[in-house]
Design a protein around this motif. Structure first.
Motif, short mmCIF file in Angstrom:
data_model
loop_
_atom_site.label_atom_id
_atom_site.label_comp_id
_atom_site.label_asym_id
_atom_site.label_seq_id
_atom_site.Cartn_x
_atom_site.Cartn_y
_atom_site.Cartn_z
N UNK A 100 0.84 -1.19 0.00
CA UNK A 100 0.00 0.00 0.00
C UNK A 100 0.88 1.25 0.00
N UNK A 101 0.41 2.28 -0.70
CA UNK A 101 1.21 3.50 -0.86
C UNK A 101 1.59 4.10 0.48
N UNK A 102 0.64 4.22 1.41
CA UNK A 102 0.95 4.86 2.69
C UNK A 102 1.98 4.07 3.49
N UNK A 103 1.98 2.73 3.33
CA UNK A 103 2.93 1.91 4.07
C UNK A 103 4.33 2.01 3.47
N UNK A 104 4.41 2.09 2.14
CA UNK A 104 5.72 2.29 1.50
C UNK A 104 6.26 3.67 1.85
N UNK A 105 5.38 4.68 1.88
CA UNK A 105 5.82 6.03 2.26
C UNK A 105 6.42 6.03 3.66
N UNK A 106 5.76 5.33 4.59
CA UNK A 106 6.26 5.27 5.98
C UNK A 106 7.60 4.56 6.03
N UNK A 107 7.75 3.49 5.26
CA UNK A 107 9.02 2.76 5.18
C UNK A 107 10.14 3.67 4.69
N UNK A 108 9.88 4.43 3.63
CA UNK A 108 10.91 5.33 3.09
C UNK A 108 11.28 6.41 4.10
N UNK A 109 10.29 6.96 4.77
CA UNK A 109 10.57 7.99 5.76
C UNK A 109 11.44 7.46 6.90
N UNK A 110 11.13 6.25 7.34
CA UNK A 110 11.86 5.66 8.46
C UNK A 110 13.32 5.39 8.09
N UNK A 111 13.56 4.86 6.89
CA UNK A 111 14.93 4.47 6.55
C UNK A 111 15.81 5.69 6.28
N UNK A 112 15.20 6.83 6.02
CA UNK A 112 15.99 8.04 5.77
C UNK A 112 16.33 8.80 7.03
N UNK A 113 15.69 8.45 8.13
CA UNK A 113 15.91 9.20 9.38
C UNK A 113 17.26 8.85 10.00
#
Length: 223
Positions: free
Chosen positions: A210-223
């Motif tokens: 799901x788009x929102x779950x991939x978005x959250x994954x990307x945000x987390x790995x960039x932190x």
């Protein structure tokens, strides 16, 4: 013209920039393409890609059948600028029994009408704007493919918290509800990678979810 196998042949009606690019892409992939437009110069321009390019001044059922387009498995209607002609041609293609009709739309309202007729709808300009926007917003997003039900396949550059971790350690299915379906490195794509594969930072991963779950994954790995 002989009858074509529906699973391997394509039709394109309307040879503007979008239609011409589609003909070229399909032909260069080795697919048989029927190309149709009322503009003789545009038709001539695509004859370097396909032997089946036709000038059709009046788009009606009889003239379309003369091109053999009814024998295609997929026909894309690329005349979104003229709403009446786009809708009429889409209706004709569906009535001719073509299994998969895709129509280009220039607005949400136009697209809704085409969907009601039974066509799949694409919004080239809007899709490109979203694609560029995602690349600008996220440093890691390289490309994506939208599927139904808010699902995407997204290519992500490995970096941040991914570097040094294994696929198993990331446990993205449990944590984020997404799946890593491929690992790309050195221009090679591996879909049978080991859960113990450890990322070096030189890879690209393809994930689906799901788009929102991939978005959250990307945000987390960039932190």
């Amino acid at each position: 013209m002989g009858k074509r196998r529906k699973e391997t042949s394509f039709g394109v009606v309307g040879l503007g920039r979008f239609g011409t690019a589609l003909v070229k892409t399909l032909a260069e992939a080795g697919q048989e393409v029927i190309a149709v437009d009322k503009d003789e110069q545009k038709v001539k321009a695509v004859r370097k890609y396909t032997d089946f390019a036709f000038v059709v001044e009046n788009l009606n059922e009889e003239s379309l059948q003369e091109t053999g387009i009814q024998n295609c498995g997929t026909v894309t209607i690329c005349i979104g600028e003229h709403l009446d002609m786009s809708i009429l041609t889409t209706m004709l293609a569906i009535r001719m029994g073509i299994p998969h009709v895709i129509s280009k739309a220039n607005s949400q309202e136009h697209g809704e009408v085409l969907k009601q007729l039974g066509a799949s709808v694409v919004y080239p300009e809007a899709d490109m704007a979203v694609r560029i926007g995602k690349r600008l917003i996220s440093k890691s997003t390289l490309d994506y493919v939208s599927l139904d039900d808010d699902v995407e396949v997204r290519r992500i550059q490995v970096g941040g918290k991914l570097v040094g971790a294994t696929v198993q350690e990331l446990n993205v299915r449990q944590v984020y509800g997404i799946n890593v379906i491929a690992v790309e490195r050195d221009h090679q794509t591996n879909v049978e990678f080991s859960p113990q594969y450890r990322f070096s930072g030189e890879e690209i991963i393809a994930v689906i979810g799901k788009i929102d779950k991939i978005d959250r994954f990307e945000q987390d790995i960039q932190q």
